[in-house]
Design a protein around this motif. Sequence first.
Motif, PDB file in Angstrom:
ATOM      1  N   PHE A  16       0.846  -1.183   0.000  1.00  0.00           N
ATOM      2  CA  PHE A  16       0.000   0.000   0.000  1.00  0.00           C
ATOM      3  C   PHE A  16       0.883   1.235   0.000  1.00  0.00           C
ATOM      4  O   PHE A  16       1.866   1.319   0.726  1.00  0.00           O
ATOM      5  N   VAL A  17       0.513   2.233  -0.822  1.00  0.00           N
ATOM      6  CA  VAL A  17       1.291   3.465  -0.942  1.00  0.00           C
ATOM      7  C   VAL A  17       0.467   4.683  -0.555  1.00  0.00           C
ATOM      8  O   VAL A  17       0.932   5.558   0.185  1.00  0.00           O
ATOM      9  N   LEU A  18      -0.789   4.724  -1.027  1.00  0.00           N
ATOM     10  CA  LEU A  18      -1.557   5.962  -0.908  1.00  0.00           C
ATOM     11  C   LEU A  18      -3.035   5.667  -1.023  1.00  0.00           C
ATOM     12  O   LEU A  18      -3.451   4.794  -1.790  1.00  0.00           O
ATOM     13  N   ALA A  19      -3.837   6.405  -0.240  1.00  0.00           N
ATOM     14  CA  ALA A  19      -5.289   6.402  -0.417  1.00  0.00           C
ATOM     15  C   ALA A  19      -5.747   7.855  -0.437  1.00  0.00           C
ATOM     16  O   ALA A  19      -5.280   8.663   0.367  1.00  0.00           O
ATOM     17  N   ALA A  20      -6.637   8.178  -1.358  1.00  0.00           N
ATOM     18  CA  ALA A  20      -7.052   9.569  -1.500  1.00  0.00           C
ATOM     19  C   ALA A  20      -8.547   9.665  -1.756  1.00  0.00           C
ATOM     20  O   ALA A  20      -9.128   8.866  -2.494  1.00  0.00           O
ATOM     21  N   ALA A  21      -9.159  10.637  -1.101  1.00  0.00           N
ATOM     22  CA  ALA A  21     -10.539  11.038  -1.327  1.00  0.00           C
ATOM     23  C   ALA A  21     -10.539  12.563  -1.318  1.00  0.00           C
ATOM     24  O   ALA A  21      -9.514  13.173  -0.994  1.00  0.00           O
ATOM     25  N   PRO A  22     -11.638  13.207  -1.680  1.00  0.00           N
ATOM     26  CA  PRO A  22     -11.640  14.671  -1.678  1.00  0.00           C
ATOM     27  C   PRO A  22     -11.181  15.224  -0.330  1.00  0.00           C
ATOM     28  O   PRO A  22     -11.726  14.889   0.723  1.00  0.00           O
ATOM     29  N   SER A  23     -10.129  16.034  -0.341  1.00  0.00           N
ATOM     30  CA  SER A  23      -9.599  16.726   0.840  1.00  0.00           C
ATOM     31  C   SER A  23      -8.962  15.794   1.857  1.00  0.00           C
ATOM     32  O   SER A  23      -8.645  16.212   2.971  1.00  0.00           O
ATOM     33  N   LEU A  24      -8.761  14.542   1.514  1.00  0.00           N
ATOM     34  CA  LEU A  24      -8.202  13.569   2.438  1.00  0.00           C
ATOM     35  C   LEU A  24      -7.164  12.714   1.717  1.00  0.00           C
ATOM     36  O   LEU A  24      -7.431  12.179   0.641  1.00  0.00           O
ATOM     37  N   THR A  25      -5.978  12.600   2.318  1.00  0.00           N
ATOM     38  CA  THR A  25      -4.944  11.726   1.795  1.00  0.00           C
ATOM     39  C   THR A  25      -4.350  10.927   2.945  1.00  0.00           C
ATOM     40  O   THR A  25      -4.079  11.479   4.009  1.00  0.00           O
ATOM     41  N   ILE A  26      -4.163   9.638   2.725  1.00  0.00           N
ATOM     42  CA  ILE A  26      -3.468   8.788   3.686  1.00  0.00           C
ATOM     43  C   ILE A  26      -2.257   8.217   2.970  1.00  0.00           C
ATOM     44  O   ILE A  26      -2.395   7.523   1.965  1.00  0.00           O
ATOM     45  N   ARG A  27      -1.062   8.550   3.470  1.00  0.00           N
ATOM     46  CA  ARG A  27       0.173   8.170   2.797  1.00  0.00           C
ATOM     47  C   ARG A  27       0.999   7.250   3.677  1.00  0.00           C
ATOM     48  O   ARG A  27       1.086   7.451   4.893  1.00  0.00           O
ATOM     49  N   ARG A  28       1.619   6.268   3.045  1.00  0.00           N
ATOM     50  CA  ARG A  28       2.497   5.346   3.745  1.00  0.00           C
ATOM     51  C   ARG A  28       3.941   5.627   3.358  1.00  0.00           C
ATOM     52  O   ARG A  28       4.266   5.783   2.189  1.00  0.00           O
ATOM     53  N   GLY A  29       4.817   5.672   4.355  1.00  0.00           N
ATOM     54  CA  GLY A  29       6.227   5.850   4.104  1.00  0.00           C
ATOM     55  C   GLY A  29       6.928   4.530   3.915  1.00  0.00           C
ATOM     56  O   GLY A  29       6.404   3.455   4.226  1.00  0.00           O
ATOM     57  N   LEU A  30       8.149   4.597   3.419  1.00  0.00           N
ATOM     58  CA  LEU A  30       8.942   3.389   3.226  1.00  0.00           C
ATOM     59  C   LEU A  30       9.258   2.700   4.547  1.00  0.00           C
ATOM     60  O   LEU A  30       9.582   1.522   4.577  1.00  0.00           O
ATOM     61  N   ASP A  31       9.181   3.444   5.655  1.00  0.00           N
ATOM     62  CA  ASP A  31       9.436   2.883   6.981  1.00  0.00           C
ATOM     63  C   ASP A  31       8.151   2.448   7.683  1.00  0.00           C
ATOM     64  O   ASP A  31       8.143   2.258   8.899  1.00  0.00           O
ATOM     65  N   ASN A  32       7.072   2.328   6.909  1.00  0.00           N
ATOM     66  CA  ASN A  32       5.752   1.906   7.418  1.00  0.00           C
ATOM     67  C   ASN A  32       5.072   2.976   8.253  1.00  0.00           C
ATOM     68  O   ASN A  32       4.069   2.700   8.915  1.00  0.00           O
ATOM     69  N   ARG A  33       5.568   4.175   8.212  1.00  0.00           N
ATOM     70  CA  ARG A  33       4.826   5.272   8.840  1.00  0.00           C
ATOM     71  C   ARG A  33       3.570   5.515   8.016  1.00  0.00           C
ATOM     72  O   ARG A  33       3.595   5.443   6.787  1.00  0.00           O
TER      73      ARG A  33
END
Length: 466
Positions: A70-87
Motif C-alpha cells: 500500500f502506498v496511498l489512499a485519496a478522497a476529496p480533501s483527504l490523503t493517507i500516505r504510507r512511508g517506506l518505513d511503514n509510517r
Amino acid sequence: MAHQRVRITKTTLQVRVALQKVQELFPLLSNHIQESAAMSPAGVENSSGAMSAHSTTDDLFCHFDRTGRFVLAAAPSLTIRRGLDNRLMRISIDTTHREDLKWFGRRRSYHDFSDVEKSDFYRAVYIEALTVLRHEQEASPSNGERKLQEPAKYGPATLTEWGERLARWTPAALAKDEVDFKATYKPISILPPDQYRTLVIQVAEGCSYNQCLFCDFYRDRRFHVKSPVELATHLDAVKAFFGPRLHDRTGIFLGDGNALVVSADRLQVAIKQIQAAFGPKTDFTQADSSPVKPGPDSSHPIASFATFMDTFNLDKKSIEALHTLREEGIDTVYVGLESGYDPIRSFLKKPGPASEALAAIRTLKEAGYTVGPIVMIGVGDIRDADAHFEHTVLLLEEANLTPSDKIFLSPFVQPAHGEYRDATERYGITPYTQDQIEREMMRWKDTLSKVTRAKVTGYYVREHIY
C-alpha cells in the motif's frame, strides 16, 4: 478512471473502493473524517483534527506499488500516505475554512497512525481492494487474464497476478519494512516536496551546522561524511531494501542536511560510486525473489542528482568545482534562505547576511544549477512581517531565477525542542496566529509569482514522509 474500479499500469495498481466500506471495517476513519479541523495558533496544528468534507458515498482511491505494498489512499480533501518505513499519515484539508482559497491557502491537519491503527487500516484497505479485484474478475472472467497493451516488465500484469501479490501483504509483513528501513538509513528527517519519489543516498549524515533556532531535523545525530567504504556498504543496503522498487525512484537525492558542504573531490567519488551501483547493468530482485533485469526503457535513479545547501558554505567551492559537479550530474540545489531580512536571520541563528545568501544563489545560477530557495512564512515577530516580506522579495527579484527554478514558501512550525520558544519569551516576540500565516502565504505567493520567473509553491514540512 471515471468508470473503472481497477486500473493497472506498468508499475502500480489503482483500486477505487467505497469509502463507506473501509469505514465499516476501520471505524476510526469515520472519526477522522467527521471531526472538525481544530488548529492551534502560531502554525502548530492539532494532530487529532480532521475534516468534515466527506460523505459516506465518496470513493477512496487506493494505490499499491509493483510489489503490492500500500502506498496511498485519496478522497476529496483527504490523503493517507504510507512511508517506506511503514509510517502512516493522514493529511486533511479543511474545505469549510477560507472557501475563497484553493489548496495552497487552506488549513491542514495531520494524524500519525499508531501501530494498532495501522494494522486495522491495512486490513480494511486490503480486504476491500481484494474484494473489488474479485468482483472485476467475476463480472468479466477474461479480466483476470487481461494484460496491458504494453507489457508490464517489472510488475504483475493481470488481476489474478495482482490479487496474489496483494494477498501476501499482511500488517505484520508491512511492519517489517520499518525494521529494514532503520537498518538501511539514518532517519530521513526532511526532503523538498518534489523529491519525495527520489532515491535518497546519505553520502553524509546530519547537518554540518545544526544550530538554526527553528530546526530540529538533525539534532539526533552528529555530522559525518561517509568514507568510500561506508558509502559502498550503504549502497548495497539501499539496493537490497528497495529491490524492484528502485525502478520507481525518479532521481537521486544526496542527503542529509547540506551534502554540498562535502568537498568536491569526495562528492565526485561518491557520485561515481552511486552511478556504478545503480547503472543499467544492475540486477534487481522481485518481491517473489525471482531476478529481473531492467530494460533500456526502464527508469533509473541515476538520471539526476539533487541536494540541500546552506548559503554560508558555498564560498568553500570555486566556480570551477561547481561546474565540475554540475557536469557530474548534480543539477538541482535547494537553498535554505529562510529570510532576506538580516534581523530575522540573526534571530534564527542563520550565519551570514542576506547579501551573502544572494551571492550564493547567483553563483549557483552562474554554474548552471536549478535552484529552490526556501523561505519561512510566519517565523519571528509578527511586527517584522512587512520587513521580512519586503527584503526577501527584493532578494529573490535580484537572484536571476528562471522558470525552471522554484521558490518554496514554508509555513512555520514550532520545533519540538524548547529553544525557539525560550527565545521568543526572552526577546518579547509576538508570534503569528494561524490565520495570519495563511494570509501571509497568499500575499507572498501572489507577489512572488508576479515579480520573479520562478514557480512559487508551498512547502509543508509536516507533510514530509519518505
